[in-house]
Design a protein around this motif. Structure first.
Motif, short mmCIF file in Angstrom:
data_model
loop_
_atom_site.label_atom_id
_atom_site.label_comp_id
_atom_site.label_asym_id
_atom_site.label_seq_id
_atom_site.Cartn_x
_atom_site.Cartn_y
_atom_site.Cartn_z
N PRO A 46 -22.96 4.14 6.85
CA PRO A 46 -23.43 3.09 7.76
C PRO A 46 -24.71 3.48 8.50
N LYS A 47 -24.84 4.75 8.87
CA LYS A 47 -26.03 5.20 9.59
C LYS A 47 -27.29 5.04 8.74
N ASP A 48 -27.21 5.46 7.48
CA ASP A 48 -28.38 5.37 6.61
C ASP A 48 -28.66 3.93 6.21
N LEU A 49 -27.62 3.13 5.98
CA LEU A 49 -27.84 1.73 5.65
C LEU A 49 -28.45 0.99 6.84
N TRP A 50 -27.99 1.32 8.03
CA TRP A 50 -28.58 0.73 9.24
C TRP A 50 -30.08 1.02 9.30
N ALA A 51 -30.46 2.24 8.98
CA ALA A 51 -31.88 2.59 8.99
C ALA A 51 -32.66 1.75 7.99
N ASP A 52 -32.08 1.53 6.81
CA ASP A 52 -32.75 0.71 5.79
C ASP A 52 -32.91 -0.74 6.25
N LEU A 53 -32.06 -1.18 7.17
CA LEU A 53 -32.09 -2.57 7.65
C LEU A 53 -32.86 -2.75 8.95
N SER A 54 -33.19 -1.68 9.63
CA SER A 54 -33.71 -1.82 10.99
C SER A 54 -35.01 -1.07 11.27
N ILE A 55 -35.47 -0.23 10.36
CA ILE A 55 -36.71 0.53 10.55
C ILE A 55 -37.77 -0.06 9.63
N ALA A 56 -38.90 -0.45 10.19
CA ALA A 56 -39.91 -1.21 9.43
C ALA A 56 -40.34 -0.50 8.16
N ASP A 57 -40.63 0.80 8.24
CA ASP A 57 -41.10 1.53 7.06
C ASP A 57 -40.05 1.53 5.95
N ARG A 58 -38.79 1.52 6.32
CA ARG A 58 -37.72 1.54 5.31
C ARG A 58 -37.43 0.14 4.78
N ILE A 59 -37.55 -0.87 5.62
CA ILE A 59 -37.37 -2.25 5.16
C ILE A 59 -38.40 -2.58 4.08
N GLU A 60 -39.62 -2.13 4.28
CA GLU A 60 -40.70 -2.44 3.34
C GLU A 60 -40.44 -1.84 1.96
N LYS A 61 -39.66 -0.76 1.87
CA LYS A 61 -39.42 -0.10 0.60
C LYS A 61 -38.54 -0.93 -0.33
N TRP A 62 -37.73 -1.85 0.24
CA TRP A 62 -36.85 -2.65 -0.62
C TRP A 62 -37.03 -4.16 -0.43
N PHE A 63 -37.68 -4.59 0.67
CA PHE A 63 -37.75 -6.01 0.97
C PHE A 63 -39.20 -6.48 1.12
N ALA A 64 -39.76 -6.33 2.31
CA ALA A 64 -41.12 -6.80 2.58
C ALA A 64 -41.63 -6.14 3.86
N TRP A 146 -31.03 -14.23 -1.13
CA TRP A 146 -30.52 -13.01 -0.50
C TRP A 146 -29.99 -12.04 -1.54
N GLU A 147 -29.39 -12.55 -2.60
CA GLU A 147 -28.92 -11.63 -3.65
C GLU A 147 -30.09 -10.91 -4.31
N MET A 148 -31.18 -11.62 -4.52
CA MET A 148 -32.37 -10.97 -5.07
C MET A 148 -32.87 -9.87 -4.12
N ALA A 149 -32.89 -10.17 -2.83
CA ALA A 149 -33.34 -9.18 -1.85
C ALA A 149 -32.42 -7.97 -1.82
N PHE A 150 -31.11 -8.23 -1.82
CA PHE A 150 -30.16 -7.13 -1.74
C PHE A 150 -30.02 -6.38 -3.06
N LEU A 151 -30.42 -7.01 -4.18
CA LEU A 151 -30.54 -6.24 -5.42
C LEU A 151 -31.62 -5.18 -5.24
N GLY A 152 -32.71 -5.56 -4.58
CA GLY A 152 -33.76 -4.59 -4.28
C GLY A 152 -33.23 -3.45 -3.43
N LEU A 153 -32.36 -3.77 -2.46
CA LEU A 153 -31.76 -2.73 -1.62
C LEU A 153 -30.86 -1.83 -2.46
N HIS A 154 -30.06 -2.44 -3.33
CA HIS A 154 -29.16 -1.66 -4.19
C HIS A 154 -29.95 -0.70 -5.08
N LEU A 155 -31.03 -1.20 -5.69
CA LEU A 155 -31.86 -0.36 -6.55
C LEU A 155 -32.54 0.76 -5.76
#
Length: 219
Positions: A46-64, A146-155
């Motif tokens: 949960p801690k690492d997933l939270w970072a992927d969802l809440s830190i700008a530099d990490r959001i950009e790596k899978w979303f925008a 959202w599934e397309m976006a979260f596929l990016g997160l999964h990858l």
């Protein structure tokens, strides 16, 4: 198919098999609403997933790319997408925010729950007012996106060293079209289970599939 394509084909099947979809109807301020809910699990804490969802530099790596103040009551802007205000922020557990796009406001809630030592369940709820757009495209317009976006997160979680999923390129590939068709069909079934008429849900799914793939409805 190159190695990237092979990895993608394997991973999106694994990801899609792990998706649970529901659609709810309700009312808010005297108006009809629809709530699209996606549940999926990820091999991450949960801690690492939270970072992927809440830190700008990490959001950009899978979303925008996203700018703004990513904190409680902060305002955000997603490049080429929505903007809004973060209304709830409970670290490692819950994010709620407004989702303003094309002059319409909707509401997003993302919750995280630890399932195992290194596995986390993510539940996304996107609530919106019923509208002519919803009548035309149904829950899939939101759900497939959202599934397309979260596929990016999964990858990204599975292969952090690889480049971000190019959603437009993926959508026009054979693998991407299959992913979209399966996702759209899943949202059709979820809509029917949520009380929508099968005929309308089927037509909306066809419209959504055609929109995302660029194919005609007869294809």
């Amino acid at each position: 198919m190159n190695q990237r394509g092979q990895n993608m084909a394997t991973n999106y099947d694994i990801y899609q098999d792990n998706i649970h979809r529901t659609v709810h109807s309700d009312q808010m301020d005297g108006k009809n609403t629809r709530e699209v809910v996606i549940e999926s699990s990820y091999d991450i804490t949960p801690k690492d997933l939270w970072a992927d969802l809440s830190i700008a530099d990490r959001i950009e790596k899978w979303f925008a790319p996203v700018t703004g103040e990513l904190q409680l009551h902060g305002k955000y802007q997603i490049q080429g997408n929505a903007q809004g205000t973060i209304t709830t922020c409970d670290p490692f557990k819950l994010i709620e925010l407004t989702w303003d796009m094309f002059g319409d406001q909707s509401w997003l809630k993302i919750s995280l729950t630890k399932e195992q030592q290194h596995r986390t369940r993510l539940i996304l709820s996107h609530r919106m007012f019923h509208s002519p757009h919803y009548e035309s495209y149904g829950s899939g317009a939101t759900g497939v996106g959202w599934e397309m976006a979260f596929l990016g997160l999964h990858l990204h979680i599975a292969h952090p060293e690889q480049a971000k999923l190019d959603e437009e390129e993926f959508a026009y590939s054979d693998e991407g079209r299959r992913f979209i068709r399966q996702s759209s069909e899943g949202w059709k079934l979820a809509s029917i289970a949520g009380g929508e008429y099968p005929r309308e849900a089927t037509q909306a799914a066809q419209n959504t599939t055609a929109f995302y793939t660029g194919e005609s409805q007869s294809a």
